[in-house]
Design a protein around this motif. Sequence first.
Motif, mmCIF file in Angstrom:
data_model
loop_
_atom_site.group_PDB
_atom_site.id
_atom_site.type_symbol
_atom_site.label_atom_id
_atom_site.label_comp_id
_atom_site.label_asym_id
_atom_site.label_seq_id
_atom_site.Cartn_x
_atom_site.Cartn_y
_atom_site.Cartn_z
ATOM 1 N N GLY A 52 -12.577 5.851 -7.538
ATOM 2 C CA GLY A 52 -13.483 5.473 -6.460
ATOM 3 C C GLY A 52 -14.025 4.065 -6.666
ATOM 4 O O GLY A 52 -14.146 3.285 -5.716
ATOM 5 N N ALA A 53 -14.321 3.717 -7.932
ATOM 6 C CA ALA A 53 -14.879 2.387 -8.239
ATOM 7 C C ALA A 53 -13.881 1.285 -7.879
ATOM 8 O O ALA A 53 -14.257 0.267 -7.290
ATOM 9 N N ALA A 54 -12.610 1.495 -8.210
ATOM 10 C CA ALA A 54 -11.598 0.460 -7.929
ATOM 11 C C ALA A 54 -11.381 0.318 -6.425
ATOM 12 O O ALA A 54 -11.318 -0.799 -5.907
ATOM 13 N N ALA A 55 -11.293 1.448 -5.724
ATOM 14 C CA ALA A 55 -11.018 1.391 -4.285
ATOM 15 C C ALA A 55 -12.202 0.802 -3.526
ATOM 16 O O ALA A 55 -12.022 0.007 -2.602
ATOM 17 N N SER A 56 -13.427 1.170 -3.921
ATOM 18 C CA SER A 56 -14.580 0.700 -3.147
ATOM 19 C C SER A 56 -14.899 -0.764 -3.435
ATOM 20 O O SER A 56 -15.415 -1.468 -2.577
ATOM 21 N N SER A 57 -14.547 -1.247 -4.644
ATOM 22 C CA SER A 57 -14.833 -2.654 -4.972
ATOM 23 C C SER A 57 -13.649 -3.563 -4.646
ATOM 24 O O SER A 57 -13.805 -4.781 -4.576
ATOM 25 N N ARG A 94 -11.294 -4.091 -6.692
ATOM 26 C CA ARG A 94 -10.995 -4.788 -7.946
ATOM 27 C C ARG A 94 -10.305 -3.859 -8.937
ATOM 28 O O ARG A 94 -10.591 -2.662 -8.962
ATOM 29 N N THR A 95 -9.486 -4.469 -9.795
ATOM 30 C CA THR A 95 -8.874 -3.730 -10.897
ATOM 31 C C THR A 95 -9.971 -3.266 -11.846
ATOM 32 O O THR A 95 -10.857 -4.037 -12.195
ATOM 33 N N VAL A 96 -9.898 -1.990 -12.255
ATOM 34 C CA VAL A 96 -10.838 -1.482 -13.258
ATOM 35 C C VAL A 96 -10.031 -1.036 -14.474
ATOM 36 O O VAL A 96 -9.071 -0.267 -14.342
ATOM 37 N N ILE A 97 -10.416 -1.550 -15.646
ATOM 38 C CA ILE A 97 -9.787 -1.142 -16.907
ATOM 39 C C ILE A 97 -10.864 -0.497 -17.768
ATOM 40 O O ILE A 97 -11.933 -1.084 -17.953
ATOM 41 N N VAL A 98 -10.579 0.706 -18.269
ATOM 42 C CA VAL A 98 -11.524 1.395 -19.152
ATOM 43 C C VAL A 98 -10.807 1.643 -20.483
ATOM 44 O O VAL A 98 -9.836 2.408 -20.538
ATOM 45 N N ASP A 99 -11.263 0.972 -21.531
ATOM 46 C CA ASP A 99 -10.603 1.076 -22.839
ATOM 47 C C ASP A 99 -10.885 2.403 -23.529
ATOM 48 O O ASP A 99 -10.086 2.872 -24.343
ATOM 49 N N ASP A 100 -12.064 2.986 -23.246
ATOM 50 C CA ASP A 100 -12.433 4.269 -23.859
ATOM 51 C C ASP A 100 -13.105 5.117 -22.777
ATOM 52 O O ASP A 100 -14.295 4.924 -22.481
ATOM 53 N N ILE A 157 -10.395 12.389 -4.130
ATOM 54 C CA ILE A 157 -11.522 11.742 -4.821
ATOM 55 C C ILE A 157 -12.326 10.922 -3.799
ATOM 56 O O ILE A 157 -11.782 9.990 -3.189
ATOM 57 N N PRO A 158 -13.604 11.253 -3.599
ATOM 58 C CA PRO A 158 -14.435 10.426 -2.710
ATOM 59 C C PRO A 158 -14.632 9.034 -3.316
ATOM 60 O O PRO A 158 -14.576 8.873 -4.544
ATOM 61 N N LEU A 159 -14.900 8.059 -2.456
ATOM 62 C CA LEU A 159 -14.991 6.664 -2.927
ATOM 63 C C LEU A 159 -16.160 6.424 -3.869
ATOM 64 O O LEU A 159 -16.188 5.423 -4.579
ATOM 65 N N LYS A 182 -16.535 6.857 -22.964
ATOM 66 C CA LYS A 182 -17.793 6.089 -22.912
ATOM 67 C C LYS A 182 -18.153 5.665 -21.490
ATOM 68 O O LYS A 182 -19.150 4.965 -21.292
ATOM 69 N N ASP A 183 -17.321 6.041 -20.505
ATOM 70 C CA ASP A 183 -17.587 5.611 -19.132
ATOM 71 C C ASP A 183 -18.065 6.801 -18.307
ATOM 72 O O ASP A 183 -17.297 7.733 -18.058
ATOM 73 N N PRO A 184 -19.346 6.773 -17.890
ATOM 74 C CA PRO A 184 -19.897 7.926 -17.177
ATOM 75 C C PRO A 184 -19.220 8.191 -15.829
ATOM 76 O O PRO A 184 -19.336 9.282 -15.287
ATOM 77 N N ARG A 185 -18.494 7.187 -15.297
ATOM 78 C CA ARG A 185 -17.822 7.379 -13.999
ATOM 79 C C ARG A 185 -16.566 8.236 -14.129
ATOM 80 O O ARG A 185 -16.076 8.771 -13.149
ATOM 81 N N TYR A 186 -16.035 8.324 -15.343
ATOM 82 C CA TYR A 186 -14.709 8.906 -15.567
ATOM 83 C C TYR A 186 -14.613 10.377 -15.148
ATOM 84 O O TYR A 186 -15.425 11.206 -15.545
ATOM 85 N N LEU A 187 -13.578 10.675 -14.350
ATOM 86 C CA LEU A 187 -13.246 12.065 -13.999
ATOM 87 C C LEU A 187 -12.037 12.457 -14.851
ATOM 88 O O LEU A 187 -10.985 11.814 -14.753
#
Length: 161
Positions: free
Chosen positions: A82-87, A89-95, A74-76, A98-103
């Motif tokens: 990628g979002a968690a590694a590049s920032s 920060r912990t990323v939590i997605v409840d749904d 997965i590229p950053l 609804k998250d356009p970043r989701y693979l």
Amino acid sequence: MPVAARIEEVRTQVAELAQVSPSAHVFMHKMVKLLHERMLKYNWVGFYMLELGAQPPMLVLGAFEGAMTPHTRIPLNQGICGAAASSGRTVIVDDVSKDPRYLACSLETKSEIVVPVFVHGKVVGELDIDSHFPAAFTPEDQDIIQYCAMLVGKKLEKSGE
Ligand code: SME
């Protein structure tokens, strides 16, 4: 067993695993197995590690438990990973729908948490957990998962792997 008690039990068990594992590599394999078995809503548990020297920087699938994922690299700039590694920060997605970043890893996945792993203050990888349940990751889950990621970072620092 109530969830809080289970989390405390798992916390003790991962701390023991960190002590007895001969390497960070072994520790990560044992940890994903433990979390997948004991934490009932953790339906996919795995590590992505930053490939050394890769251009562009790339996250590569490491130890995991659960169904094989199509996303082994997965590229950053892609995905929740990628979002968690590049920032850093912990990323939590409840749904995830609804998250356009989701693979998508599995059609059954409803929520996801990704926690960076740091070695000497730098992101070297991350612990990624998917759940078949929406909003599966409470603040208590976040706490234990961040603890797990922290132990991996410390183990990597000690072993120099
Ligand atoms: N869902 C992740 C991809 C990895 S799979 O979940 C195992 C993402 O959006 O980055």
